[in-house]
Design an enzyme around this catalytic site. Structure first.
Site, mmCIF file in Angstrom:
data_model
loop_
_atom_site.group_PDB
_atom_site.id
_atom_site.type_symbol
_atom_site.label_atom_id
_atom_site.label_comp_id
_atom_site.label_asym_id
_atom_site.label_seq_id
_atom_site.Cartn_x
_atom_site.Cartn_y
_atom_site.Cartn_z
ATOM 1 N N ASP A 15 -60.766 -86.541 49.208
ATOM 2 C CA ASP A 15 -59.851 -86.966 48.142
ATOM 3 C C ASP A 15 -58.452 -86.392 48.365
ATOM 4 O OD1 ASP A 15 -59.146 -88.300 45.808
ATOM 5 O OD2 ASP A 15 -59.612 -86.580 44.539
ATOM 6 N N GLY A 16 -57.454 -87.122 47.875
ATOM 7 C CA GLY A 16 -56.074 -86.617 47.895
ATOM 8 C C GLY A 16 -55.139 -87.354 48.837
ATOM 9 N N ASN A 17 -55.631 -88.413 49.459
ATOM 10 C CA ASN A 17 -54.781 -89.160 50.400
ATOM 11 C C ASN A 17 -53.540 -89.728 49.722
ATOM 12 O OD1 ASN A 17 -56.718 -88.737 52.314
ATOM 13 N ND2 ASN A 17 -57.617 -90.786 52.163
ATOM 14 N N GLY A 18 -53.732 -90.301 48.540
ATOM 15 C CA GLY A 18 -52.621 -90.935 47.836
ATOM 16 C C GLY A 18 -51.559 -89.921 47.457
ATOM 17 N N ARG A 19 -52.001 -88.782 46.887
ATOM 18 C CA ARG A 19 -51.034 -87.744 46.488
ATOM 19 C C ARG A 19 -50.343 -87.140 47.703
ATOM 20 N NH1 ARG A 19 -55.161 -84.430 43.408
ATOM 21 N NH2 ARG A 19 -56.512 -85.996 44.352
ATOM 22 N N TRP A 20 -51.063 -86.998 48.804
ATOM 23 C CA TRP A 20 -50.471 -86.475 50.046
ATOM 24 C C TRP A 20 -49.271 -87.335 50.422
ATOM 25 C CZ3 TRP A 20 -49.527 -88.515 54.888
ATOM 26 C CH2 TRP A 20 -49.274 -87.611 55.928
ATOM 27 N N SER A 60 -65.396 -95.382 46.933
ATOM 28 C CA SER A 60 -66.441 -95.482 45.914
ATOM 29 C C SER A 60 -66.519 -96.913 45.379
ATOM 30 C CB SER A 60 -66.160 -94.508 44.762
ATOM 31 O OG SER A 60 -65.070 -94.956 43.978
ATOM 32 N N ASN A 63 -63.701 -97.331 43.182
ATOM 33 C CA ASN A 63 -62.399 -97.514 43.839
ATOM 34 C C ASN A 63 -62.071 -98.993 44.036
ATOM 35 O OD1 ASN A 63 -62.841 -94.673 46.106
ATOM 36 N ND2 ASN A 63 -61.774 -94.741 44.127
ATOM 37 N N ARG A 66 -59.269 -100.678 42.187
ATOM 38 C CA ARG A 66 -57.851 -100.354 42.431
ATOM 39 C C ARG A 66 -57.062 -101.637 42.719
ATOM 40 N NH1 ARG A 66 -57.459 -94.625 45.744
ATOM 41 N NH2 ARG A 66 -58.677 -93.422 44.249
ATOM 42 N N ARG A 182 -64.792 -82.400 40.409
ATOM 43 C CA ARG A 182 -65.820 -83.295 39.874
ATOM 44 C C ARG A 182 -66.489 -84.014 41.040
ATOM 45 N NH1 ARG A 182 -60.879 -85.450 37.383
ATOM 46 N NH2 ARG A 182 -59.915 -86.953 38.803
HETATM 47 C C1 IPE Z 1 -63.620 -90.069 44.889
HETATM 48 O O1 IPE Z 1 -62.253 -89.956 44.705
HETATM 49 C C2 IPE Z 1 -63.918 -91.148 45.865
HETATM 50 C C3 IPE Z 1 -63.490 -90.907 47.235
HETATM 51 C C4 IPE Z 1 -62.877 -89.835 47.694
HETATM 52 C C5 IPE Z 1 -63.782 -91.940 48.168
HETATM 53 P P1 IPE Z 1 -61.510 -90.681 43.486
HETATM 54 O O2 IPE Z 1 -60.067 -90.411 43.692
HETATM 55 O O3 IPE Z 1 -61.927 -92.084 43.383
HETATM 56 O O4 IPE Z 1 -62.086 -89.885 42.244
HETATM 57 P P2 IPE Z 1 -61.525 -89.749 40.765
HETATM 58 O O5 IPE Z 1 -61.105 -91.122 40.324
HETATM 59 O O6 IPE Z 1 -60.372 -88.803 40.831
HETATM 60 O O7 IPE Z 1 -62.669 -89.185 39.987
HETATM 61 C C1 IPE Z 2 -59.259 -90.630 48.433
HETATM 62 O O1 IPE Z 2 -57.914 -90.505 48.165
HETATM 63 C C2 IPE Z 2 -59.560 -91.859 49.239
HETATM 64 C C3 IPE Z 2 -60.025 -92.996 48.423
HETATM 65 C C4 IPE Z 2 -60.442 -92.902 47.205
HETATM 66 C C5 IPE Z 2 -60.020 -94.291 49.056
HETATM 67 P P1 IPE Z 2 -57.251 -91.096 46.859
HETATM 68 O O2 IPE Z 2 -56.756 -92.465 47.170
HETATM 69 O O3 IPE Z 2 -58.136 -90.981 45.689
HETATM 70 O O4 IPE Z 2 -56.025 -90.106 46.712
HETATM 71 P P2 IPE Z 2 -55.466 -89.490 45.387
HETATM 72 O O5 IPE Z 2 -56.610 -88.820 44.684
HETATM 73 O O6 IPE Z 2 -54.915 -90.631 44.595
HETATM 74 O O7 IPE Z 2 -54.441 -88.540 45.835
HETATM 75 MG MG MG Z 3 -58.455 -89.525 44.307
#
Ligand code: IPE
Ligand code: IPE
Ligand code: MG
Length: 228
Positions: A15-20, A60, A63, A66, A182
């Protein structure tokens, strides 16, 4: 006494790719690209550490709600990944498995996945499982429905075999990057006694050293399974 045994099965919520990306004023898709780029060497490092099962949460079921634009960029990255990386897994003796509802993702990617699973089926060094379109509750309900259709009464052990992770040992160490604490519907049954490790690092910044720290911490934990 502390359990010094290596985990058999490590699961990672990437998790965290988007915020990165957002922190770098880049589009979220750039974060997904950076995350996928990091995933491959990290998985290799996990196997080098002696772990036999590594399960990575890539997408997930939730996801899939989105925005279409983000999903399109993710799917394009999956296409590139499966087209380029499968032979590397095969060369390294790593078996690829995918769990999740592949009916939720584009058919051409599902076909690439099926091909990748076939091509790497003989891999003995370790099993890399990617969770794509995966939700633990959905997986559990689907296994319940199969058992009911067969008129079967299940035990914890036979039920575990009916989940999409059937044949794998339970999760010993579950790591989540990206600061949140979580499980987000990941391996709820399989991780019943997993040791949890939360990292503040956004996934693209989660290095092999950070993984080593998680592993070292795991080795110090006392797993009691309800006993004293
Ligand atoms: C969990 O991350 C799913 C994956 C990393 C693939 P999310 O970013 O979807 O989780 P929430 O929405 O913060 O619970
Ligand atoms: C996890 O990164 C990868 C996927 C859920 C596809 P996110 O896309 O959830 O990144 P954040 O949590 O928004 O930073
Ligand atoms: Mg996320």
């Amino acid at each position: 006494m502390a359990d010094m045994v290596l985990p058999h099965h490590v699961a990672i919520i990437m998790d965290g790719n988007g915020r990165w990306a957002t922190r770098r004023l880049m589009p979220r898709a750039a974060g997904h690209r950076a995350g996928l780029k990091r995933m491959i060497p990290l998985a290799e490092h996990v196997f080098e550490s002696g772990v036999k099962y590594c399960t990575l949460f890539a997408l997930s079921a939730e996801n899939l709600n989105r925005p279409q634009e983000e999903l399109e960029s993710l799917f394009q990255l999956f296409r590139e990944y499966f087209a380029k990386q499968i032979h590397k897994l095969e060369q390294q003796g790593i078996r690829l498995r995918v769990i999740g509802n592949l009916a939720l993702i584009p058919a051409d990617i599902a076909a690439l996945i099926a091909q990748g699973e076939r091509e790497t089926a003989k891999g003995k060094r370790g099993t890399l499982t990617l969770a794509i379109g995966y939700g633990a509750r959905q997986d559990i309900v689907s296994a319940c429905n199969s058992a009911m259709k067969e008129g079967r009464e299940v035990t914890v052990e036979t039920f575990a075999e009916m989940l999409s992770t059937g044949g794998m040992p339970a999760v010993d160490l579950l790591i989540r990057t990206g600061k949140e604490k979580r499980l987000s519907n990941f391996l709820l049954f399989e991780a019943a006694y997993a040791e949890l490790y939360f990292s503040e690092k956004m996934f693209p910044d989660f290095t092999n050293k950070h993984f080593d720290r998680a592993l070292a911490e795991y080795c110090k934990r006392d797993r009691r399974y309800g006993k004293i």
